[in-house]
Design an enzyme around this catalytic site. Structure first.
Site, PDB file in Angstrom:
ATOM      1  N   ARG A   1       0.829  -1.228   0.000  1.00 52.15           N
ATOM      2  CA  ARG A   1       0.000   0.000   0.000  1.00 52.15           C
ATOM      3  C   ARG A   1       0.856   1.269   0.000  1.00 52.15           C
ATOM      4  O   ARG A   1       0.475   2.283   0.566  1.00 52.15           O
ATOM      5  CB  ARG A   1      -0.954   0.051   1.205  1.00 52.15           C
ATOM      6  CG  ARG A   1      -1.864  -1.124   1.348  1.00 52.15           C
ATOM      7  CD  ARG A   1      -2.921  -1.211   0.257  1.00 52.15           C
ATOM      8  NE  ARG A   1      -3.652  -2.433   0.442  1.00 52.15           N
ATOM      9  CZ  ARG A   1      -3.285  -3.608  -0.085  1.00 52.15           C
ATOM     10  NH1 ARG A   1      -2.212  -3.703  -0.861  1.00 52.15           N
ATOM     11  NH2 ARG A   1      -3.989  -4.679   0.138  1.00 52.15           N
TER      12      ARG A   1
ATOM     13  N   SER B   1     -10.390  -0.365   4.506  1.00 48.37           N
ATOM     14  CA  SER B   1      -9.494  -0.452   5.668  1.00 48.37           C
ATOM     15  C   SER B   1      -8.800   0.887   5.882  1.00 48.37           C
ATOM     16  O   SER B   1      -8.217   1.449   4.959  1.00 48.37           O
ATOM     17  CB  SER B   1      -8.444  -1.540   5.446  1.00 48.37           C
ATOM     18  OG  SER B   1      -9.078  -2.795   5.492  1.00 48.37           O
TER      19      SER B   1
ATOM     20  N   GLU C   1      -3.757   3.966   6.204  1.00 48.12           N
ATOM     21  CA  GLU C   1      -3.623   3.682   4.775  1.00 48.12           C
ATOM     22  C   GLU C   1      -4.278   4.819   3.984  1.00 48.12           C
ATOM     23  O   GLU C   1      -3.841   5.194   2.917  1.00 48.12           O
ATOM     24  CB  GLU C   1      -4.333   2.342   4.471  1.00 48.12           C
ATOM     25  CG  GLU C   1      -4.409   2.005   3.006  1.00 48.12           C
ATOM     26  CD  GLU C   1      -5.208   0.721   2.745  1.00 48.12           C
ATOM     27  OE1 GLU C   1      -5.097  -0.236   3.534  1.00 48.12           O
ATOM     28  OE2 GLU C   1      -5.931   0.698   1.743  1.00 48.12           O
TER      29      GLU C   1
HETATM   30  C1  LIG Z   1     -15.567  -0.562   0.665  1.00 46.22           C
HETATM   31  C2  LIG Z   1     -14.110  -0.381   0.301  1.00 46.22           C
HETATM   32  C3  LIG Z   1     -13.296  -1.479   0.149  1.00 46.22           C
HETATM   33  C4  LIG Z   1     -11.949  -1.317  -0.186  1.00 46.22           C
HETATM   34  N1  LIG Z   1     -11.173  -2.423  -0.346  1.00 46.22           N
HETATM   35  C5  LIG Z   1      -9.878  -2.289  -0.695  1.00 46.22           C
HETATM   36  C6  LIG Z   1      -9.038  -3.428  -0.891  1.00 46.22           C
HETATM   37  O1  LIG Z   1      -9.465  -4.567  -0.785  1.00 46.22           O
HETATM   38  N2  LIG Z   1      -7.746  -3.233  -1.221  1.00 46.22           N
HETATM   39  C7  LIG Z   1      -7.222  -1.989  -1.377  1.00 46.22           C
HETATM   40  O2  LIG Z   1      -6.024  -1.867  -1.705  1.00 46.22           O
HETATM   41  N3  LIG Z   1      -7.979  -0.882  -1.206  1.00 46.22           N
HETATM   42  C8  LIG Z   1      -9.286  -1.000  -0.876  1.00 46.22           C
HETATM   43  N4  LIG Z   1     -10.057   0.120  -0.690  1.00 46.22           N
HETATM   44  C9  LIG Z   1      -9.425   1.443  -0.791  1.00 46.22           C
HETATM   45  C10 LIG Z   1      -9.472   2.105  -2.184  1.00 46.22           C
HETATM   46  O3  LIG Z   1     -10.558   1.629  -2.954  1.00 46.22           O
HETATM   47  C11 LIG Z   1      -8.164   1.907  -2.954  1.00 46.22           C
HETATM   48  O4  LIG Z   1      -7.059   2.452  -2.265  1.00 46.22           O
HETATM   49  C12 LIG Z   1      -8.214   2.532  -4.353  1.00 46.22           C
HETATM   50  O5  LIG Z   1      -7.053   2.165  -5.039  1.00 46.22           O
HETATM   51  C13 LIG Z   1      -8.308   4.053  -4.330  1.00 46.22           C
HETATM   52  O6  LIG Z   1      -8.615   4.488  -5.654  1.00 46.22           O
HETATM   53  P1  LIG Z   1      -9.357   5.855  -5.906  1.00 46.22           P
HETATM   54  O7  LIG Z   1      -9.462   6.050  -7.365  1.00 46.22           O
HETATM   55  O8  LIG Z   1     -10.631   5.897  -5.156  1.00 46.22           O
HETATM   56  O9  LIG Z   1      -8.294   6.857  -5.286  1.00 46.22           O
HETATM   57  P2  LIG Z   1      -8.597   8.189  -4.465  1.00 46.22           P
HETATM   58  O10 LIG Z   1      -9.188   7.851  -3.154  1.00 46.22           O
HETATM   59  O11 LIG Z   1      -9.295   9.151  -5.320  1.00 46.22           O
HETATM   60  O12 LIG Z   1      -7.105   8.683  -4.206  1.00 46.22           O
HETATM   61  C14 LIG Z   1      -6.249   7.972  -3.323  1.00 46.22           C
HETATM   62  C15 LIG Z   1      -4.836   8.572  -3.425  1.00 46.22           C
HETATM   63  O13 LIG Z   1      -4.327   8.337  -4.729  1.00 46.22           O
HETATM   64  C16 LIG Z   1      -4.013   9.568  -5.364  1.00 46.22           C
HETATM   65  N5  LIG Z   1      -4.356   9.433  -6.778  1.00 46.22           N
HETATM   66  C17 LIG Z   1      -5.592   9.194  -7.304  1.00 46.22           C
HETATM   67  N6  LIG Z   1      -5.485   9.127  -8.649  1.00 46.22           N
HETATM   68  C18 LIG Z   1      -4.203   9.337  -8.954  1.00 46.22           C
HETATM   69  C19 LIG Z   1      -3.476   9.388 -10.183  1.00 46.22           C
HETATM   70  N7  LIG Z   1      -4.074   9.216 -11.368  1.00 46.22           N
HETATM   71  N8  LIG Z   1      -2.142   9.612 -10.144  1.00 46.22           N
HETATM   72  C20 LIG Z   1      -1.521   9.794  -8.955  1.00 46.22           C
HETATM   73  N9  LIG Z   1      -2.141   9.765  -7.766  1.00 46.22           N
HETATM   74  C21 LIG Z   1      -3.472   9.530  -7.775  1.00 46.22           C
HETATM   75  C22 LIG Z   1      -4.859  10.609  -4.661  1.00 46.22           C
HETATM   76  O14 LIG Z   1      -4.279  11.909  -4.770  1.00 46.22           O
HETATM   77  C23 LIG Z   1      -4.843  10.089  -3.237  1.00 46.22           C
HETATM   78  O15 LIG Z   1      -3.644  10.462  -2.594  1.00 46.22           O
HETATM   79  C24 LIG Z   1     -11.412  -0.012  -0.369  1.00 46.22           C
HETATM   80  C25 LIG Z   1     -12.240   1.103  -0.238  1.00 46.22           C
HETATM   81  C26 LIG Z   1     -13.592   0.935   0.094  1.00 46.22           C
HETATM   82  C27 LIG Z   1     -14.467   2.145   0.191  1.00 46.22           C
END
Ligand SMILES: Cc1cc2nc3c(=O)[nH]c(=O)nc-3n(C[C@H](O)[C@H](O)[C@H](O)COP(=O)(O)OP(=O)(O)OC[C@H]3O[C@@H](n4cnc5c(N)ncnc54)[C@H](O)[C@@H]3O)c2cc1C
Length: 302
Positions: free
Chosen positions: A176, A224, A294
């Site tokens: 992560r 998480s 995280e």
């Molecule tokens: C119900 C639920 C279950 C989940 N289960 C998991 C799981 O099993 N495993 C897991 O790893 N995560 C899980 N997550 C967390 C999350 O979905 C992941 O971390 C996901 O990768 C975040 O993607 P996002 O597009 O929503 O990023 P965002 O939340 O929009 O951004 C997260 C970070 O990434 C940066 N970012 C976003 N896009 C870019 C880009 N294009 N370039 C550079 N930086 C960028 C943002 O600035 C921020 O710092 C879960 C979340 C929820 C709500």
């Protein structure tokens, strides 16, 4: 500088297109948080590059995918938010085992499409409710799969809107955790999978079903909140500290999975952050382990 003053420092075209004072509660899965001074939804990568070229260098920038790992404080974000979701949506197969996906593509779409192409293992992406860009930034993973294990190359844009193509060895990749060149963001990646003819969506359905049994899916959360310390489970440490159900305002530690913090409807980002801090302190007191968040916490308090 106010949002209006920031917008006035943009070129006429972008000043007209950029939104002001957009509530980040609408763009995060916690449904909490204050306004972004400027909010830009690009049409495509060239449009985004043009936006960055004219954006004054002193305006802070935050890229957002689906906001599923992001807490924006109640005072909001002083600067410009760039939304990739809905814009960078290209997804294609470029060889027998390789795909090209843009950063705004939801991970679940990649998982489903890989099944249709007979490629795998991509099922783990089905459980990640974010975009590929967020998954690259977080090295998102589930069910033993991890995003960067499949990365062949990434395309990035820097703060000046210049494109770069980079290899995985230009990044420090951990659990992560991803560190790469400063002030660059992901716009696309080439991902490598194996040929899995006959693969179908049954595996995805089963994995999602298993997840629904153990996690409060459907409630407002960020998944998480803390990473698992080496050899330990954050959820178990939180549960052992007696924190299930611990609540501040409308934010509480989930009963179903102690590493989730739920917004029951009207939680403020400050409530969620206060729960995070309380959990950290209580777990340190009971287990002498300092949990590391995280989720990414940004913005200013109210
Ligand atoms: C119900 C639920 C279950 C989940 N289960 C998991 C799981 O099993 N495993 C897991 O790893 N995560 C899980 N997550 C967390 C999350 O979905 C992941 O971390 C996901 O990768 C975040 O993607 P996002 O597009 O929503 O990023 P965002 O939340 O929009 O951004 C997260 C970070 O990434 C940066 N970012 C976003 N896009 C870019 C880009 N294009 N370039 C550079 N930086 C960028 C943002 O600035 C921020 O710092 C879960 C979340 C929820 C709500």
């Amino acid at each position: 500088m106010t949002g209006a003053a920031l917008a006035n420092s943009l070129s006429a075209e972008f000043s007209a297109r950029v939104l002001r004072g957009v509530s980040m509660a609408r763009h995060t899965s916690w449904h909490a948080g204050g306004p972004a001074d400027l909010f830009f939804a690009p049409r495509d990568v060239s449009d985004l590059a043009a936006f960055l070229r004219q954006l004054p260098a002193d305006i802070p920038l935050l890229w957002v995918g689906l906001g599923s790992n992001l807490l924006v404080r109640d005072g909001g974000f002083r600067g410009a938010v760039v939304q990739t979701h809905g814009a960078l949506v290209g997804l294609e197969r470029i060889s027998a085992t390789r795909i090209h996906a843009e950063a705004g593509v939801p991970c679940a779409r990649i998982a489903r499409q890989c099944v249709k192409w007979g490629l795998g293992p991509a099922e783990f992406l089905a459980g990640i409710p974010g975009t590929l860009g967020g998954a690259l930034a977080m090295n998102a993973g589930a069910w033993g799969g991890e995003t960067w294990r499949h990365v062949v190359e990434v395309d990035t844009l820097d703060r000046l809107g210049t494109r770069h193509t980079r290899l995985p060895d230009e990044y420090e990749i951990g659990y992560r955790r991803v560190r790469g060149p400063e002030n660059e963001w992901f716009i696309a990646a080439r991902l490598e999978f194996e040929r899995k003819p006959g693969t179908n969506t049954q595996a995805i359905r089963e994995l999602l079903e298993r997840r629904r049994e153990t996690q409060p899916i459907g409630e407002w959360s960020c998944g998480s909140v803390f990473t698992n310390p080496p050899g330990q489970h954050a959820a178990r440490l939180i549960e052992n500290a007696g924190l299930k159900g611990f609540r501040i305002g409308d934010a509480s530690v989930a009963e179903k999975h102690a590493n989730f913090i739920i917004n029951h409807g009207n939680a403020r980002a400050a409530d969620i952050e206060a729960v995070i801090l309380h959990v950290q302190r209580a777990v340190e007191a009971s287990s002498q382990v300092v949990l590391q968040p995280e989720v990414h916490i940004v913005g200013v308090p109210e």
